[in-house]
Structures are given as structure tokens and as C-alpha cells.
Design a protein around this motif. Structure first.
Motif, PDB file in Angstrom:
ATOM      1  N   ASP A  60      76.644  55.129  63.860  1.00  0.00           N
ATOM      2  CA  ASP A  60      75.199  55.068  63.670  1.00  0.00           C
ATOM      3  C   ASP A  60      74.500  56.403  63.915  1.00  0.00           C
ATOM      4  OD1 ASP A  60      74.616  52.386  62.846  1.00  0.00           O
ATOM      5  OD2 ASP A  60      75.352  51.753  64.801  1.00  0.00           O
ATOM      6  N   SER A  61      74.919  57.135  64.950  1.00  0.00           N
ATOM      7  CA  SER A  61      74.244  58.407  65.218  1.00  0.00           C
ATOM      8  C   SER A  61      74.378  59.348  64.036  1.00  0.00           C
ATOM      9  CB  SER A  61      74.823  59.083  66.460  1.00  0.00           C
ATOM     10  OG  SER A  61      74.638  58.273  67.579  1.00  0.00           O
ATOM     11  N   ALA A  62      75.601  59.452  63.504  1.00  0.00           N
ATOM     12  CA  ALA A  62      75.855  60.372  62.390  1.00  0.00           C
ATOM     13  C   ALA A  62      75.022  59.970  61.168  1.00  0.00           C
ATOM     14  CB  ALA A  62      77.339  60.389  62.048  1.00  0.00           C
ATOM     15  N   LEU A  63      75.062  58.697  60.823  1.00  0.00           N
ATOM     16  CA  LEU A  63      74.363  58.269  59.607  1.00  0.00           C
ATOM     17  C   LEU A  63      72.843  58.309  59.791  1.00  0.00           C
ATOM     18  CD1 LEU A  63      77.273  57.443  58.894  1.00  0.00           C
ATOM     19  CD2 LEU A  63      76.308  55.534  57.607  1.00  0.00           C
ATOM     20  N   ASP A  64      72.377  57.826  60.952  1.00  0.00           N
ATOM     21  CA  ASP A  64      70.926  57.808  61.176  1.00  0.00           C
ATOM     22  C   ASP A  64      70.350  59.215  61.102  1.00  0.00           C
ATOM     23  OD1 ASP A  64      71.120  55.119  61.475  1.00  0.00           O
ATOM     24  OD2 ASP A  64      70.785  55.077  63.642  1.00  0.00           O
ATOM     25  N   TRP A  65      71.043  60.189  61.719  1.00  0.00           N
ATOM     26  CA  TRP A  65      70.508  61.546  61.712  1.00  0.00           C
ATOM     27  C   TRP A  65      70.660  62.205  60.354  1.00  0.00           C
ATOM     28  CZ3 TRP A  65      66.755  62.744  64.506  1.00  0.00           C
ATOM     29  CH2 TRP A  65      66.647  62.320  65.842  1.00  0.00           C
ATOM     30  N   ALA A  66      71.741  61.901  59.644  1.00  0.00           N
ATOM     31  CA  ALA A  66      71.879  62.451  58.287  1.00  0.00           C
ATOM     32  C   ALA A  66      70.717  61.963  57.419  1.00  0.00           C
ATOM     33  CB  ALA A  66      73.221  62.039  57.676  1.00  0.00           C
ATOM     34  N   LEU A  67      70.408  60.664  57.537  1.00  0.00           N
ATOM     35  CA  LEU A  67      69.323  60.100  56.725  1.00  0.00           C
ATOM     36  C   LEU A  67      67.963  60.648  57.159  1.00  0.00           C
ATOM     37  CD1 LEU A  67      70.733  56.460  56.608  1.00  0.00           C
ATOM     38  CD2 LEU A  67      70.332  57.931  54.602  1.00  0.00           C
ATOM     39  N   ALA A  68      67.786  60.784  58.475  1.00  0.00           N
ATOM     40  CA  ALA A  68      66.475  61.223  58.972  1.00  0.00           C
ATOM     41  C   ALA A  68      66.215  62.696  58.666  1.00  0.00           C
ATOM     42  CB  ALA A  68      66.379  60.971  60.480  1.00  0.00           C
ATOM     43  N   LEU A  69      67.230  63.526  58.866  1.00  0.00           N
ATOM     44  CA  LEU A  69      66.997  64.979  58.786  1.00  0.00           C
ATOM     45  C   LEU A  69      67.001  65.509  57.347  1.00  0.00           C
ATOM     46  CD1 LEU A  69      69.123  66.129  61.870  1.00  0.00           C
ATOM     47  CD2 LEU A  69      66.621  66.122  61.681  1.00  0.00           C
ATOM     48  N   ARG A  70      67.424  64.671  56.385  1.00  0.00           N
ATOM     49  CA  ARG A  70      67.490  65.178  54.996  1.00  0.00           C
ATOM     50  C   ARG A  70      66.098  65.575  54.493  1.00  0.00           C
ATOM     51  NH1 ARG A  70      67.503  59.541  51.487  1.00  0.00           N
ATOM     52  NH2 ARG A  70      66.553  58.463  53.233  1.00  0.00           N
ATOM     53  N   VAL A  86      73.477  59.707  48.895  1.00  0.00           N
ATOM     54  CA  VAL A  86      74.540  60.537  48.328  1.00  0.00           C
ATOM     55  C   VAL A  86      74.450  60.501  46.800  1.00  0.00           C
ATOM     56  CG1 VAL A  86      77.052  60.777  48.057  1.00  0.00           C
ATOM     57  CG2 VAL A  86      76.074  60.351  50.325  1.00  0.00           C
ATOM     58  N   ALA A  87      74.227  59.296  46.243  1.00  0.00           N
ATOM     59  CA  ALA A  87      74.128  59.152  44.783  1.00  0.00           C
ATOM     60  C   ALA A  87      72.940  59.940  44.238  1.00  0.00           C
ATOM     61  CB  ALA A  87      74.003  57.669  44.414  1.00  0.00           C
ATOM     62  N   ALA A  88      71.855  60.004  45.012  1.00  0.00           N
ATOM     63  CA  ALA A  88      70.657  60.715  44.586  1.00  0.00           C
ATOM     64  C   ALA A  88      70.763  62.226  44.830  1.00  0.00           C
ATOM     65  CB  ALA A  88      69.433  60.156  45.317  1.00  0.00           C
ATOM     66  N   GLY A  89      71.869  62.660  45.405  1.00  0.00           N
ATOM     67  CA  GLY A  89      72.059  64.086  45.662  1.00  0.00           C
ATOM     68  C   GLY A  89      71.285  64.606  46.867  1.00  0.00           C
ATOM     69  N   GLU A  90      70.801  63.687  47.705  1.00  0.00           N
ATOM     70  CA  GLU A  90      70.024  64.123  48.880  1.00  0.00           C
ATOM     71  C   GLU A  90      70.914  64.459  50.070  1.00  0.00           C
ATOM     72  OE1 GLU A  90      66.432  61.072  47.610  1.00  0.00           O
ATOM     73  OE2 GLU A  90      67.594  60.720  49.440  1.00  0.00           O
ATOM     74  N   ILE A  91      72.106  63.873  50.095  1.00  0.00           N
ATOM     75  CA  ILE A  91      73.065  64.147  51.165  1.00  0.00           C
ATOM     76  C   ILE A  91      74.409  64.425  50.508  1.00  0.00           C
ATOM     77  CG2 ILE A  91      74.365  63.123  53.103  1.00  0.00           C
ATOM     78  CD1 ILE A  91      71.891  61.547  53.855  1.00  0.00           C
ATOM     79  N   GLY A  92      75.068  65.496  50.957  1.00  0.00           N
ATOM     80  CA  GLY A  92      76.425  65.757  50.485  1.00  0.00           C
ATOM     81  C   GLY A  92      77.400  64.985  51.353  1.00  0.00           C
ATOM     82  N   LEU A  93      78.453  64.447  50.774  1.00  0.00           N
ATOM     83  CA  LEU A  93      79.441  63.711  51.557  1.00  0.00           C
ATOM     84  C   LEU A  93      80.824  64.275  51.278  1.00  0.00           C
ATOM     85  CD1 LEU A  93      80.355  61.304  53.351  1.00  0.00           C
ATOM     86  CD2 LEU A  93      80.411  59.913  51.265  1.00  0.00           C
ATOM     87  N   HIS A  94      81.529  64.650  52.323  1.00  0.00           N
ATOM     88  CA  HIS A  94      82.913  65.088  52.181  1.00  0.00           C
ATOM     89  C   HIS A  94      83.814  64.204  53.014  1.00  0.00           C
ATOM     90  CE1 HIS A  94      82.358  68.681  49.794  1.00  0.00           C
ATOM     91  NE2 HIS A  94      81.359  69.058  50.580  1.00  0.00           N
ATOM     92  N   ILE A  95      84.809  63.604  52.377  1.00  0.00           N
ATOM     93  CA  ILE A  95      85.838  62.874  53.117  1.00  0.00           C
ATOM     94  C   ILE A  95      86.887  63.927  53.468  1.00  0.00           C
ATOM     95  CG2 ILE A  95      87.463  60.945  53.090  1.00  0.00           C
ATOM     96  CD1 ILE A  95      84.389  60.268  52.784  1.00  0.00           C
ATOM     97  N   ALA A  96      86.785  64.402  54.688  1.00  0.00           N
ATOM     98  CA  ALA A  96      87.597  65.554  55.095  1.00  0.00           C
ATOM     99  C   ALA A  96      87.587  65.605  56.612  1.00  0.00           C
ATOM    100  CB  ALA A  96      86.986  66.840  54.527  1.00  0.00           C
ATOM    101  N   LYS A  97      88.376  66.536  57.150  1.00  0.00           N
ATOM    102  CA  LYS A  97      88.280  66.743  58.598  1.00  0.00           C
ATOM    103  C   LYS A  97      87.751  68.139  58.881  1.00  0.00           C
ATOM    104  CE  LYS A  97      92.849  68.454  59.728  1.00  0.00           C
ATOM    105  NZ  LYS A  97      93.944  68.387  60.685  1.00  0.00           N
ATOM    106  N   LYS A 152      67.254  71.991  54.841  1.00  0.00           N
ATOM    107  CA  LYS A 152      67.483  72.551  53.510  1.00  0.00           C
ATOM    108  C   LYS A 152      68.583  71.742  52.814  1.00  0.00           C
ATOM    109  CE  LYS A 152      68.930  76.926  51.408  1.00  0.00           C
ATOM    110  NZ  LYS A 152      69.712  78.126  51.793  1.00  0.00           N
ATOM    111  N   SER A 153      69.635  71.427  53.557  1.00  0.00           N
ATOM    112  CA  SER A 153      70.686  70.559  53.014  1.00  0.00           C
ATOM    113  C   SER A 153      71.335  69.805  54.160  1.00  0.00           C
ATOM    114  CB  SER A 153      71.742  71.391  52.285  1.00  0.00           C
ATOM    115  OG  SER A 153      72.522  72.118  53.222  1.00  0.00           O
ATOM    116  N   VAL A 154      71.831  68.613  53.842  1.00  0.00           N
ATOM    117  CA  VAL A 154      72.574  67.832  54.837  1.00  0.00           C
ATOM    118  C   VAL A 154      73.909  67.427  54.220  1.00  0.00           C
ATOM    119  CG1 VAL A 154      72.686  65.695  56.182  1.00  0.00           C
ATOM    120  CG2 VAL A 154      70.520  66.931  56.001  1.00  0.00           C
ATOM    121  N   THR A 155      74.989  67.771  54.916  1.00  0.00           N
ATOM    122  CA  THR A 155      76.325  67.381  54.468  1.00  0.00           C
ATOM    123  C   THR A 155      76.944  66.519  55.553  1.00  0.00           C
ATOM    124  OG1 THR A 155      76.556  69.496  53.343  1.00  0.00           O
ATOM    125  CG2 THR A 155      78.572  68.234  53.711  1.00  0.00           C
ATOM    126  N   LEU A 156      77.398  65.326  55.180  1.00  0.00           N
ATOM    127  CA  LEU A 156      78.069  64.449  56.130  1.00  0.00           C
ATOM    128  C   LEU A 156      79.577  64.576  55.930  1.00  0.00           C
ATOM    129  CD1 LEU A 156      77.619  62.215  58.323  1.00  0.00           C
ATOM    130  CD2 LEU A 156      77.923  60.559  56.474  1.00  0.00           C
TER     131      LEU A 156
END
Lengths: 350, 104
Positions: free
Chosen positions: A172-182, A211-222, A186-190
Motif C-alpha cells: 500500500d505505501s508504494a502504490l499510494d505514494w506512486a499514485l499521490a506523487l504523480r 500506467v495505461a494512461a502513461g502517468e506512472i512508469g512500471l518496471h517488473i524488475a529488481k 516530473k515522473s514516477v516509476t514504480l
């Protein structure tokens, strides 16, 4: 060599007992001390009482609390808070105890990172596995970026306005802040290691939309590394099977992997330690320093069992000796709550 | 019955294993450094290990709860498991795991 001990600072608040740790054992100590008419201040690094029970397993059932065939971690905490209510302890939350100093009058001065100063003849260390601290990604050199480019909490949102942010984690912390801070960044990458999230379902669907709207970048990575200099991050290096090693520009990294416990400043209190545990006697659970007691998971003695009920017993016995330090001129009368009107008055039931 | 545990310094330890014990408990009982701070409740991810490739298919797949708890360690890898969620049984004799870094 002898050092003159300092006097109590003028701005120190005086009390009978300072309890370090608001877990179940620290809370029950308030009760046992309260029956002896001793006042307590309770300090905890978390923003709420309950320690591990509230932070790690609030929903998990516990089956070995006497008279409770089953009770959840959070319910146990709630019941203890109800039980100690008559004694009105003072709580100091989100405070890390940094100093424990002997005073010239034999009392102890307890100081926190938030400026709390307490003077008391007795200190109970009920700190469990130590203080909860954010889990730190094992990236070389990360310490050098902490506080300037790497943050484990959002204190001021303005800090991130106009910045390239990388947020790591799947809760929740990661997603809530990604959504809030976008909105202001300038850019938000999760960054998360799998394409699945344990956050609340509505947050997960909001994230998918963003992510679909291009407002947040998402990388499945470490996370694989940090690039930059002098505490200023320029890029975060990521790694996954499909893309190998690659970088995303970043002015700040916010890792949100939850909390873990570490002993912290207790190691510097001048107490004897045995593998990060505090040895105590089994008459009073007192440490190598007079007036400092250690109860619950943080102590060790022959036969020790890390059970909540052991901590409750330790709290009761430590309180008896605490009374002798706090009220040296008084005799301690052993009484039962069933029959003593004095105790019943303290409990607000008589 | 044995399990093989590589510690964070790279040293390998062969430990006696008992059926019905959680692998976390076997590691802890032998005094190797494993925090297991929640005590085996699948609530903290501090008993995190990497399972050697040869052994991964013999383990029961992780529950959703374990997968979600593994999200809370930044050191997670495809070979990651929580050792409190692996019950030792005779077919696992020889199981080889490596202690994951402590997330401090």
C-alpha cells in the motif's frame, strides 16, 4: 578514573518509571507498576502501541494467552490498553531512545531523537527485538544517498515536486505514494519484482489505469544499483530477465518494503549484552545496571522462553523491585486485586 | 536426514533435520543467524532463504500469503522462499538453501 555525574536537566519531565517499548509486555508493565501506584511514561518508535503484535501480525490468532483460547494480535493490544487505562500512562510515539545516562542523584535520564527528556529512578527496557526500522535495499553505497536522495517515508510532499521519482515495492505505501506523487513529480516509476501487488485492490486498479494512461512508469524488475555522486542520485539501475541491466533517471528513490527490527542505540547503553540480548537476574529481571530492568523478548536468562506470557510474569516481578527504587522510604505491601480496596480504588472500581 | 545451509559468509553447514520441523526452526535450532522475528507466522520475511535450483520443484508452491510476504524483502529472487513455510519431510533430505541477506 571517575566522572562527575550530571544533574537532571531543567527541562526533563520527572516520572517513576520509563518504559521503552509499547508492545504487550511494556503495556502490561504499566498495569503492574500502576497497582503499586507508580507512574509511567512509555516510549515507542512506532506511531501506535502494540509493538510486533500490532505491526507484524495484527490479524493473526494467538492461542497461548492465558484465559484467551484465541485472540488476535491487535485484540490483545486493545485489551491491554483497556486494562491499563486507569493508570493513564503518558505515551511518546515515533520516538527512538538514543540516550540513557546516570544522573548525580542516582536516577536515569532517558533522551529520544525527538527531544523527549525523562528523569526516573527506574527504566524498563521492553523493546522486543529492538526498534522497528525501514528495510533497506542491499545496494552498495545506499547509506551515502539516504536523507538526500533515498527516503523511507514521505515527510514533505514538496520535496518531490518536479523530480524524477523511483518508488520500489508492491504494498500500500508504494502504490499510494506512486499514485499521490504523480501529480507533482516530473515522473514516477514504480519498480516491483513481480507483476502482482499486495496493496488494496482499488489501489491496484488505480495503478493499472495510471500506467495505461502513461502517468506512472512500471518496471517488473529488481533494484540493482544507484548512480550519482555526493548524495545526489541521477539514475537507478534495474535488472530483469527480459531487458538485462538498464537505468531509469531518478532524483529520488523511495523504497517501501516495510519494517524490520534492529537493536539500535540500546547497544550503546553500557549494559552487558549477550548476542543482542540483555542478560538479567531471575528474581527481578534487572540488568547489570541498578534500576534498569529488561523484560520480554529482549532479555535472556537460563531457561528463557520468548513467550508473551513470560514477559507478563517478568513485568510483575520487576515491578516489585522497581517499587524499592522509586519509594525507598515506603514498605511494599503485597495485595490482591480481589480483596484490596486500595488496589480497587487505583483501578477506579471501588 | 540432513539439510545443507550456506550462511552469509559463504560457509556451508550440514544440519540434522527432523520431520515436521519447519526449515526455519532447524536453522534456528542449530544457532545459525536467522532472525525469524515473527516466529514463523509468515508475517515478516526475516527467515528468507534462496533454495538451490535442484530442490525448488520438490517444495510445495508458495501460498499467496507467502508470495505477498516475500514482496516485503528487497532481496527477493526467483529462488526465494520463507523457510518458516517449508515443512521438512524425509523426501527433502539433502535440501540445500542459502541464507538471504539481512535487510538492515
Amino acid at each position: 578514573m571517575t566522572h562527575a555525574l550530571p544533574p537532571a536537566p531543567h527541562d526533563a519531565v520527572e516520572t517513576d518509571v520509563v518504559i521503552i517499548g509499547a508492545g504487550p509486555v511494556g503495556l502490561f508493565a504499566v498495569f503492574e507498576l500502576g497497582l503499586l501506584d507508580l507512574r509511567c511514561h512509555v516510549i515507542d518508535v512506532l506511531d501506535k502501541p502494540g509493538g510486533q503484535c500490532a505491526e507484524l501480525y495484527p490479524e493473526k490468532p494467538i492461542y497461548d494467552i492465558p484465559a484467551w483460547p484465541v485472540i488476535t494480535g491487535q485484540d490483545l493490544v486493545n485489551r491491554l490498553l483497556e486494562q491499563i487505562e486507569p493508570f493513564a500512562p503518558t505515551f511518546h510515539h515515533q520516538q527512538l531512545v538514543e540516550g540513557l545516562t546516570r544522573l548525580d542523584d542516582g536516577r536515569w535520564l532517558v533522551e529520544t531523537d525527538g527531544g523527549v527528556k525523562l528523569a526516573a529512578p527506574v527504566v524498563f527496557i521492553a523493546a522486543g527485538g529492538g526498534s522497528f526500522t525501514p528495510k533497506r535495499p542491499p545496494l552498495p553505497g545506499i547509506e551515502g544517498f539516504e536523507g538526500t536522495s533515498v527516503f523511507y517515508a514521505v515527510r514533505k510532499r514538496e520535496t518531490f515536486a518536479g523530480k524524477d521519482l523511483v518508488i520500489a515495492g508492491g504494498g500500500d505505501s508504494a502504490l499510494d505514494w506512486a499514485l499521490a506523487l504523480r501529480t507533482e513529480a516530473k515522473s514516477v516509476t514504480l519498480v516491483h519484482h513481480r507483476d502482482g501487488f499486495r496493496a488494496q485492490p482499488h489501489s491496484v486498479s488505480a495503478l493499472r489505469d495510471a500506467v495505461a494512461a502513461g502517468e506512472i512508469g512500471l518496471h517488473i524488475a529488481k533494484l540493482a544499483g544507484l548512480e550519482g555522486a555526493d548524495g545526489r542520485l541521477t539514475d537507478v539501475r534495474l535488472e530483469n530477465a527480459a531487458q538485462g541491466s538498464f537505468v531509469v533517471p531518478a532524483d529520488a528513490l523511495l523504497p517501501f518494503y516495510g519494517l524490520t527490527m534492529k537493536l539500535g542505540p540500546i547497544a550503546d547503553f553500557g549494559l552487558n549484552l549477550n548476542e543482542n540480548l540483555i542478560p538479567v537476574d531471575t528474581e527481578a529481571y534487572e540488568t547489570s545496571r541498578p534500576g534498569i530492568f529488561a523484560i520480554g523478548d529482549i532479555n535472556t536468562y537460563p531457561g528463557k522462553l520468548k513467550l508473551i506470557l513470560s514477559g507478563f510474569h517478568e513485568a510483575a516481578l520487576a515491578s516489585q523491585k522497581a517499587f524499592r527504587y522509586a519509594r525507598p522510604e515506603e514498605r511494599l505491601r503485597f495485595q490482591y486485586t480481589t480483596s484490596s480496596t486500595t488496589l480497587q480504588k487505583r483501578l477506579n472500581v471501588a | 536426514m540432513k539439510i545443507q545451509v550456506t550462511d552469509r559468509a559463504g560457509e556451508t553447514h550440514v544440519l540434522d533435520a527432523l520431520e515436521g520441523w519447519r526449515v526455519m526452526e532447524i536453522i534456528r535450532d542449530h544457532g545459525l543467524p536467522i532472525k525469524a522475528e515473527c516466529g514463523g507466522a509468515c508475517a515478516c520475511a526475516t527467515c528468507h532463504v534462496y533454495v538451490d535450483a535442484d530442490w525448488q520443484d520438490l517444495l510445495h508452491p508458495p501460498t499467496d500469503e507467502e508470495i505477498e510476504m516475500l514482496d516485503t524483502t528487497p532481496s527477493v529472487e526467483p529462488a526465494s522462499r520463507l523457510s518458516c513455510q517449508i515443512l521438512f519431510r524425509p523426501e527433502l533430505s539433502g535440501l540445500s538453501v542459502t541464507l538471504a541477506p539481512e535487510d538492515l
